[in-house]
Design a protein around this motif. Structure first.
Motif, PDB file in Angstrom:
ATOM      1  N   THR A  37       0.832  -1.201   0.000  1.00 45.39           N
ATOM      2  CA  THR A  37       0.000   0.000   0.000  1.00 45.39           C
ATOM      3  C   THR A  37       0.865   1.249   0.000  1.00 45.39           C
ATOM      4  N   VAL A  38       0.683   2.075  -1.011  1.00 42.34           N
ATOM      5  CA  VAL A  38       1.419   3.332  -1.148  1.00 42.34           C
ATOM      6  C   VAL A  38       0.602   4.429  -0.489  1.00 42.34           C
ATOM      7  N   THR A  39       1.173   5.054   0.510  1.00 44.01           N
ATOM      8  CA  THR A  39       0.432   6.073   1.259  1.00 44.01           C
ATOM      9  C   THR A  39       0.681   7.483   0.762  1.00 44.01           C
ATOM     10  N   ASP A  40       1.834   7.721   0.133  1.00 41.89           N
ATOM     11  CA  ASP A  40       2.148   9.046  -0.391  1.00 41.89           C
ATOM     12  C   ASP A  40       1.715   9.106  -1.853  1.00 41.89           C
ATOM     13  N   VAL A  41       0.623   9.784  -2.139  1.00 43.02           N
ATOM     14  CA  VAL A  41       0.095   9.825  -3.505  1.00 43.02           C
ATOM     15  C   VAL A  41       0.418  11.142  -4.199  1.00 43.02           C
ATOM     16  N   SER A  42       1.388  11.884  -3.666  1.00 46.45           N
ATOM     17  CA  SER A  42       1.661  13.219  -4.200  1.00 46.45           C
ATOM     18  C   SER A  42       2.595  13.208  -5.400  1.00 46.45           C
ATOM     19  N   LYS A  83      -5.926   7.439  -4.673  1.00 44.05           N
ATOM     20  CA  LYS A  83      -6.132   7.027  -3.293  1.00 44.05           C
ATOM     21  C   LYS A  83      -5.003   6.093  -2.873  1.00 44.05           C
ATOM     22  N   PRO A  84      -4.674   6.049  -1.584  1.00 40.27           N
ATOM     23  CA  PRO A  84      -3.679   5.073  -1.117  1.00 40.27           C
ATOM     24  C   PRO A  84      -4.149   3.649  -1.435  1.00 40.27           C
ATOM     25  N   ALA A  85      -3.290   2.872  -2.068  1.00 41.26           N
ATOM     26  CA  ALA A  85      -3.673   1.523  -2.475  1.00 41.26           C
ATOM     27  C   ALA A  85      -2.434   0.696  -2.751  1.00 41.26           C
ATOM     28  N   GLY A  86      -2.604  -0.598  -2.739  1.00 45.44           N
ATOM     29  CA  GLY A  86      -1.569  -1.540  -3.132  1.00 45.44           C
ATOM     30  C   GLY A  86      -2.177  -2.561  -4.063  1.00 45.44           C
ATOM     31  N   CYS A  87      -1.361  -3.462  -4.598  1.00 46.57           N
ATOM     32  CA  CYS A  87      -1.934  -4.455  -5.510  1.00 46.57           C
ATOM     33  C   CYS A  87      -1.064  -5.693  -5.615  1.00 46.57           C
ATOM     34  N   VAL A  88      -1.683  -6.752  -6.074  1.00 42.03           N
ATOM     35  CA  VAL A  88      -1.008  -7.986  -6.483  1.00 42.03           C
ATOM     36  C   VAL A  88      -1.172  -8.082  -7.988  1.00 42.03           C
ATOM     37  N   ARG A  89      -0.087  -8.436  -8.690  1.00 41.32           N
ATOM     38  CA  ARG A  89      -0.141  -8.510 -10.153  1.00 41.32           C
ATOM     39  C   ARG A  89       0.312  -9.898 -10.602  1.00 41.32           C
ATOM     40  N   LEU A  90      -0.560 -10.563 -11.341  1.00 43.96           N
ATOM     41  CA  LEU A  90      -0.270 -11.882 -11.893  1.00 43.96           C
ATOM     42  C   LEU A  90       0.011 -11.718 -13.379  1.00 43.96           C
ATOM     43  N   ARG A  91       1.259 -11.906 -13.791  1.00 45.64           N
ATOM     44  CA  ARG A  91       1.612 -11.758 -15.200  1.00 45.64           C
ATOM     45  C   ARG A  91       1.397 -13.086 -15.914  1.00 45.64           C
TER      46      ARG A  91
END
Length: 296
Positions: A37-42, A83-91
């Motif tokens: 999760t990335v909290t700094d979106v600036s 918005k602050p968010a994170g992710c899982v990426r399936l290539r």
């Protein structure tokens, strides 16, 4: 218009931790990537070209979750997170798009879709996937995915042929298309169709993306060092290449420096000298989700 960003040139892969898919999933998935999760979106966020279709499981800090499909990205995009968010990426493995999603990869290039909208077997798993922790995703798929997919000898042969072709086009000095077609005992037209259907881009464009990605990786723009925290300002600073651009061009199979710079600008939007100084294109809104056209 450009945005001066001297301290950081942030790419998605700079803050991504990757894990190779287990052997049982390799016919369909190459790796799992996790962006915390990335909290700094600036700050602007750079998505570098990627010649792979990706299932993205996005989780916002506020709790909203969604499963998306991102097709092959033929050019870099620059954006700011809303918005602050994170992710899982399936290539996905080259050639696996039709098996998993029910459509050819060429229909997905430079677009984003909802996973649940696809006619393939992966759509049936969308709801369960969005509720899994990153470390649970691969074990879950190992248990359920092989049971949902069948493959006939022709499909297996095409996938094997495509894997060989992709490996040849991934080399530092890619095999010319006409030579590769002869080596594989197929026509150039068949080879191009195999690539566009199974990968989503032509063999030549696949090689161009691979070379630019290699330049970025070896210039210090991507890093094996993983962040200890989740704020942008805690990430490593970008490094300007220490070798000359002429040497970089030679090491990556380009005819000369001007050829490399032109290719880099075409895919990244700015010449390499500007990119590595952090002089990036202005960020744009994130790409909107597309509707999936279904057969009548």
């Amino acid at each position: 218009m450009t945005t001066r960003h001297p301290a950081h040139t942030l790419t998605d892969e700079l803050i991504e931790t990757t894990v190779a898919a287990p052997e049982s999933l390799r016919p369909w998935i190459t790796e799992l990537g996790h962006i915390p999760t990335v909290t700094d979106v600036s700050l602007p966020f750079t998505h570098i070209p990627q010649a792979a279709t990706t299932i993205v499981l996005r989780a916002e800090a506020a709790g909203h979750r969604e499963a998306m499909v991102v097709g092959p990205q033929t050019k870099a995009t620059y954006s700011r997170a809303e918005k602050p968010a994170g992710c899982v990426r399936l290539r996905l493995e080259p050639g696996a798009t039709r098996q998993l999603l029910g459509v050819p990869a060429t229909d997905l290039a430079n677009r984003v879709f909802r996973l649940a909208d696809f006619p393939g077997v992966a759509a049936d798993l969308a709801d369960e996937l969005t509720h899994l922790a990153p470390e649970e995703v691969l074990p879950f798929l190992e248990d359920v995915l092989p049971q949902h997919i069948s493959e006939d000898p022709t499909q297996r042969a095409h996938r094997t042929l495509l894997r060989t072709a992709v490996a040849a086009m991934s080399a530092a000095a890619p095999t010319p298309v006409h030579e590769l077609a002869a080596d594989l005992a197929v026509s150039e037209r068949q080879l191009r169709n195999l690539f566009t259907t199974g990968v989503g881009v032509s063999p030549k464009h696949y090689a161009r993306i691979g070379r630019v990605r290699h330049i970025l990786a070896n210039a210090g723009n991507t890093s094996s060092a993983q962040p200890a925290t989740t704020g942008y300002y805690d990430q490593p600073e970008v490094k300007v290449p220490l070798t000359s651009l002429a040497q970089v061009a030679a090491e990556n199979g380009y005819y000369d420096q001007s050829h490399m710079s032109a290719d880099f600008k075409a895919l990244m939007g700015v010449p390499p000298t500007r990119f590595f100084r952090g002089n990036l294109p202005a960020p744009a809104p994130c790409r909107a989700i597309s509707g999936l056209a279904r057969p009548a």
